[in-house]
Design a protein around this motif. Structure first.
Motif, PDB file in Angstrom:
ATOM      1  N   UNK A 178     -45.756 113.393  59.596  1.00 47.49           N
ATOM      2  CA  UNK A 178     -45.132 113.088  58.309  1.00 47.49           C
ATOM      3  C   UNK A 178     -44.096 114.151  57.962  1.00 47.49           C
ATOM      4  N   UNK A 179     -42.940 113.722  57.489  1.00 44.73           N
ATOM      5  CA  UNK A 179     -41.906 114.653  57.042  1.00 44.73           C
ATOM      6  C   UNK A 179     -42.113 115.030  55.580  1.00 44.73           C
ATOM      7  N   UNK A 180     -41.381 116.031  55.169  1.00 51.13           N
ATOM      8  CA  UNK A 180     -41.536 116.597  53.826  1.00 51.13           C
ATOM      9  C   UNK A 180     -40.601 115.948  52.808  1.00 51.13           C
ATOM     10  N   UNK A 181     -41.083 115.898  51.576  1.00 52.93           N
ATOM     11  CA  UNK A 181     -40.232 115.641  50.411  1.00 52.93           C
ATOM     12  C   UNK A 181     -40.748 116.504  49.278  1.00 52.93           C
ATOM     13  N   UNK A 182     -39.837 117.056  48.494  1.00 49.75           N
ATOM     14  CA  UNK A 182     -40.243 117.839  47.322  1.00 49.75           C
ATOM     15  C   UNK A 182     -40.843 116.927  46.255  1.00 49.75           C
ATOM     16  N   UNK A 183     -40.696 115.615  46.443  1.00 47.17           N
ATOM     17  CA  UNK A 183     -41.352 114.625  45.595  1.00 47.17           C
ATOM     18  C   UNK A 183     -42.331 113.872  46.488  1.00 47.17           C
ATOM     19  N   UNK A 184     -43.510 114.432  46.654  1.00 48.39           N
ATOM     20  CA  UNK A 184     -44.476 113.895  47.606  1.00 48.39           C
ATOM     21  C   UNK A 184     -44.912 112.487  47.235  1.00 48.39           C
ATOM     22  N   UNK A 185     -45.362 111.750  48.247  1.00 47.89           N
ATOM     23  CA  UNK A 185     -45.851 110.390  48.012  1.00 47.89           C
ATOM     24  C   UNK A 185     -47.361 110.304  48.121  1.00 47.89           C
ATOM     25  N   UNK A 186     -48.016 111.426  48.430  1.00 42.18           N
ATOM     26  CA  UNK A 186     -49.459 111.355  48.655  1.00 42.18           C
ATOM     27  C   UNK A 186     -50.139 112.657  48.266  1.00 42.18           C
ATOM     28  N   UNK A 187     -51.434 112.562  48.028  1.00 40.75           N
ATOM     29  CA  UNK A 187     -52.266 113.719  47.739  1.00 40.75           C
ATOM     30  C   UNK A 187     -53.242 113.887  48.898  1.00 40.75           C
ATOM     31  N   UNK A 188     -53.461 115.141  49.307  1.00 43.80           N
ATOM     32  CA  UNK A 188     -54.418 115.430  50.371  1.00 43.80           C
ATOM     33  C   UNK A 188     -55.725 115.924  49.761  1.00 43.80           C
ATOM     34  N   UNK A 189     -56.834 115.337  50.196  1.00 44.11           N
ATOM     35  CA  UNK A 189     -58.154 115.837  49.842  1.00 44.11           C
ATOM     36  C   UNK A 189     -58.974 115.900  51.110  1.00 44.11           C
ATOM     37  N   UNK A 190     -60.126 116.552  51.045  1.00 43.95           N
ATOM     38  CA  UNK A 190     -60.873 116.816  52.266  1.00 43.95           C
ATOM     39  C   UNK A 190     -62.357 116.525  52.083  1.00 43.95           C
ATOM     40  N   UNK A 191     -62.955 116.018  53.151  1.00 44.80           N
ATOM     41  CA  UNK A 191     -64.400 115.888  53.249  1.00 44.80           C
ATOM     42  C   UNK A 191     -64.817 116.810  54.387  1.00 44.80           C
ATOM     43  N   UNK A 192     -65.351 117.986  54.037  1.00 50.00           N
ATOM     44  CA  UNK A 192     -65.516 119.014  55.062  1.00 50.00           C
ATOM     45  C   UNK A 192     -64.130 119.445  55.489  1.00 50.00           C
ATOM     46  N   UNK A 193     -63.827 119.307  56.785  1.00 52.32           N
ATOM     47  CA  UNK A 193     -62.452 119.582  57.226  1.00 52.32           C
ATOM     48  C   UNK A 193     -61.726 118.315  57.671  1.00 52.32           C
ATOM     49  N   UNK A 194     -62.285 117.154  57.352  1.00 48.72           N
ATOM     50  CA  UNK A 194     -61.594 115.890  57.618  1.00 48.72           C
ATOM     51  C   UNK A 194     -60.652 115.585  56.467  1.00 48.72           C
ATOM     52  N   UNK A 195     -59.418 115.279  56.774  1.00 46.41           N
ATOM     53  CA  UNK A 195     -58.407 115.058  55.740  1.00 46.41           C
ATOM     54  C   UNK A 195     -58.343 113.589  55.344  1.00 46.41           C
ATOM     55  N   UNK A 196     -58.076 113.358  54.067  1.00 46.26           N
ATOM     56  CA  UNK A 196     -57.873 112.019  53.502  1.00 46.26           C
ATOM     57  C   UNK A 196     -56.618 112.099  52.658  1.00 46.26           C
ATOM     58  N   UNK A 197     -55.705 111.165  52.801  1.00 41.90           N
ATOM     59  CA  UNK A 197     -54.529 111.150  51.932  1.00 41.90           C
ATOM     60  C   UNK A 197     -54.447 109.820  51.193  1.00 41.90           C
ATOM     61  N   UNK A 198     -54.078 109.905  49.901  1.00 38.88           N
ATOM     62  CA  UNK A 198     -53.915 108.721  49.061  1.00 38.88           C
ATOM     63  C   UNK A 198     -52.505 108.699  48.479  1.00 38.88           C
TER      64      UNK A 198
END
Length: 701
Positions: free
Chosen positions: A511-531
């Protein structure tokens, strides 16, 4: 993280390299070691180094510098302590006797970590020792902790501790007690077959118990009563364990519309493309809405921050309620015997962990090091012939499945070696020399390494070359792993996101960057989830954020920091249009949407005389009164969401915030104060659904 075109770095390469390699918060000896080696390197030697083309050549060259060996590499780590374990156990016993089970659990856990674990050569040694306490101390500490866990209703951990104690030479005259405790637990948990088997074991080991005959008969009668009930029962089986009796499984939400066929970690709503300017990047294959789960991925490798060693699992990053220690050191903890068993990396790192930490090397260096130590040397030697450069355009456009567990997917992430200066390479190479010298003190190169500390074998040079590549890959592709910390239960007041460590996710790295992100990253342990936190139309780029958000930093600062760390110039919409920071946003100037073509309708609300606004794109006029009314409705929705957040009703709050985001996006284009306030609230609700804990603020004495 695929990068756009590189351009001249605005900061000196050496300074940037130092920040990538050294931990500014924990200075160590590497800084002085590097300076000494660099000072001893002549201009002719450095010019010779600058002409080398491969990573392996660079490592061999640096390893052959005499000054590189002016360092004494020794293994040292925090070992076990029978004395400390006994002290903590006795203190735990006193708390347990006073029914202070929480403090008893804490003290017993400290005893478990410090107690010598009978295994391997150590077990053979202590087996012959005259003092049997050394042989059984670890198991006894576990058994005592299981009693505290039982009274705290932590039944899952209680059973785990009993099993671990029984596997590590718990005194045979006391085994009947543990089996009875286990049987009672399993009975509560409706695991009737397992409970019956535990009672049978309790009856068997009762013969070894040291007690009066009357007491033995009493225990025997009780056990036989339960066995008779199970053996004569019509339906004896293991039922589903009731909620509350086991540890809740991590909740990994389903991907929106299911998993992509080509990219299993991504939603079907997301695809990955390539072009020469942006590299690999994610795009919307279908319309994406707020709340859609975009990605879920396990890390290829992950490293826990040193500060979190005492309360999180080294393997999965879960909070350790009843920690299981390394069998040799007292440095690290695991959440279970299973995680300990699966942590090959620690068998290598264990004797040199304090050495690595003492060097002051950064989390990036630890992550690069972990990419090697989590596999045996044979794994890399078997792959050696496959480690050739690939065309990212070809691999992106073909139809092959992008398997995030495939080492080659990690190996081919962007590293920008072509843009590095000789100084940058030299600094990294000296760090790798130190890492290889440390690895030589372990069993990693057994049979393939050089016997001499100042000589390097082919296998050692090959691994050194891999480490140098990994250190470059990590710079552009690592992600922070975090947890949401509350200062009190069920309240967002004062809550904030805190770092747990770093990890590398081969799919998320695309995924590329934007200063206006389209998603939030959260974690279950060290597994990543993005919404998703905003709408993304089909064909649009799906960006994430590399830590530089327009709402909190001005454009010049964002661009400078992105250029320094990731070597690209950001040209996202927020940068191109120089969007204001959140604190500078007002409702005086808003950008409404044309009812016909969805084009932007800039409106100065302070001087609005008529509600009909002509669209410059299609020429049609839009009556914005309905949009203004819609905005009034969003205020009520947001207030409702805030009330649910105050009551900590996360599911209801999330639903209302998603509804609010959709309402706002139907009428306005960002930036818009209320829109970003809603996004922020939604992200906090999401973060609370991942790793989270309560850590009260420290009060001044």
């Amino acid at each position: 993280m695929a990068m756009s075109d590189t351009y001249e770095d605005p900061l000196p390469h050496l300074n940037r390299s130092r920040r990538m390699l050294e931990d500014s918060d924990r200075p160590g000896f590497f800084k002085d070691y590097y300076r000494a080696v660099r000072k001893a390197t002549s201009n002719d030697q450095f010019n010779q180094f600058s002409k080398l083309k491969t990573n392996e050549e660079r490592i061999r060259f640096c390893f052959n510098l005499p000054a590189a060996h002016d360092i004494d590499i020794k293994t040292f780590f925090k070992g076990k302590s029978e004395k400390e374990a006994l002290e903590k156990k006795e203190a735990g016993n006193k708390c347990f006797g006073r029914k202070n089970n929480v403090e008893a659990l804490k003290l017993y856990s400290q005893a478990v970590v410090k107690a010598p674990v009978p295994s391997g050569k150590y077990w053979k040694l202590i087996k012959e020792c005259a003092d049997p306490r050394k042989m059984t101390l670890y198991a006894i500490c576990l058994a005592n902790r299981s009693a505290a866990l039982y009274h705290l209703r932590e039944y899952h951990y209680c059973v785990k501790d009993i099993d671990e104690a029984l596997e590590h030479h718990y005194p045979k005259e006391l085994k009947y007690k543990l089996y009875k405790r286990k049987a009672r637990l399993l009975s509560h948990m409706k695991q009737h077959i397992d409970a019956r088997d535990a009672y049978r074991q309790a009856l068997k080991w009762l013969d070894w118990a040291k007690m009066e005959r009357e007491k033995r008969i009493e225990h025997q009668t009780d056990i036989q009563k339960w066995l008779k009930m199970y053996e004569t029962g019509k339906v004896v089986k293991n039922w589903d364990i009731p909620e509350g009796y086991i540890e809740p499984a991590p909740i990994i939400p389903d991907l929106a519309e299911g998993s992509s066929e080509r990219f299993p970690s991504l939603s079907k709503k997301v695809d990955v493309k390539y072009d020469n300017n942006q590299g690999r990047y994610a795009v919307a294959a279908e319309d994406i809405e707020p709340g859609d789960v975009i990605a879920t991925e396990k890390p290829f490798a992950a490293v826990l921050l040193r500060e979190e060693y005492g309360n999180h699992c080294q393997k999965c990053f879960k909070v350790t309620k009843a920690p299981i220690p390394c069998k040799k050191c007292s440095n690290v903890l695991f959440c279970s015997a299973e995680c300990r068993q699966e942590s090959f990396f620690h068998t290598i790192e264990c004797p040199i962990l304090d050495l690595l930490t003492g060097s002051g090397m950064s989390i990036n260096c630890f992550l690069a090091f972990r990419l090697v130590t989590q596999y045996p040397l044979s794994f890399f030697l078997d792959l050696k012939d496959q480690l050739v450069e690939e065309d990212p355009k070809e691999t992106t456009n073909n139809k092959q499945v992008y398997d995030p567990t495939d080492f080659l997917r990690l190996y081919h992430l962007v590293h920008h070696a072509e843009s590095r200066t000789p100084e940058d390479f030299f600094h990294r190479c000296i760090m790798i020399v130190f890492m290889v010298k440390a690895l030589k003190k372990t069993k990693y190169f057994e049979g393939k390494g050089s016997a001499s500390s100042d000589k390097i074998s082919d296998a050692e040079a090959f691994v050194g070359g891999l480490l140098l590549r990994f250190l470059q890959i990590v710079q552009f592709n690592a992600h922070e792993v975090s947890e949401f910390v509350l200062i009190a239960p069920r309240t967002f007041d004062g809550a904030k996101n805190e770092s747990l460590g770093a990890a590398i996710y081969p799919t998320l790295a695309l995924f590329n960057h934007s200063c206006h992100s389209a998603q939030v990253r959260l974690f279950s342990g060290n597994q990543v989830i993005t919404k998703a936190i905003r709408n993304i139309r089909k064909g649009e780029i799906v960006p994430e954020n590399y830590g530089q958000s327009f709402t909190s930093k001005v454009k010049s600062q964002r661009k400078a920091e992105l250029a320094d760390r990731y070597w690209f110039e950001c040209n996202c919409e927020a940068c191109q249009k120089d969007w204001p920071m959140y604190k500078d946003m007002t409702n005086s100037f808003l950008s409404f949407k044309c009812h016909k073509c969805q084009g932007p309708l800039p409106v100065n609300t302070d001087n609005l005389l008529i509600p009909f606004i002509k669209c410059e794109k299609c020429g049609d006029q839009t009556n914005i009164l309905s949009a203004l009314k819609n905005l009034q409705n969003t205020e009520q929705t947001f207030k409702g969401a805030c009330k649910e957040m105050e009551a900590f009703n996360l599911e209801k709050a999330e639903s209302l915030l998603i509804e609010n985001l959709k309402q706002l996006e139907s009428s306005l284009y960002p930036p818009y104060r209320d829109y970003h306030l809603t996004q922020e609230a939604y992200m906090r609700v999401c973060l609370c659904q991942g790793n989270s804990k309560v850590k009260p603020l420290k009060t001044a004495e």
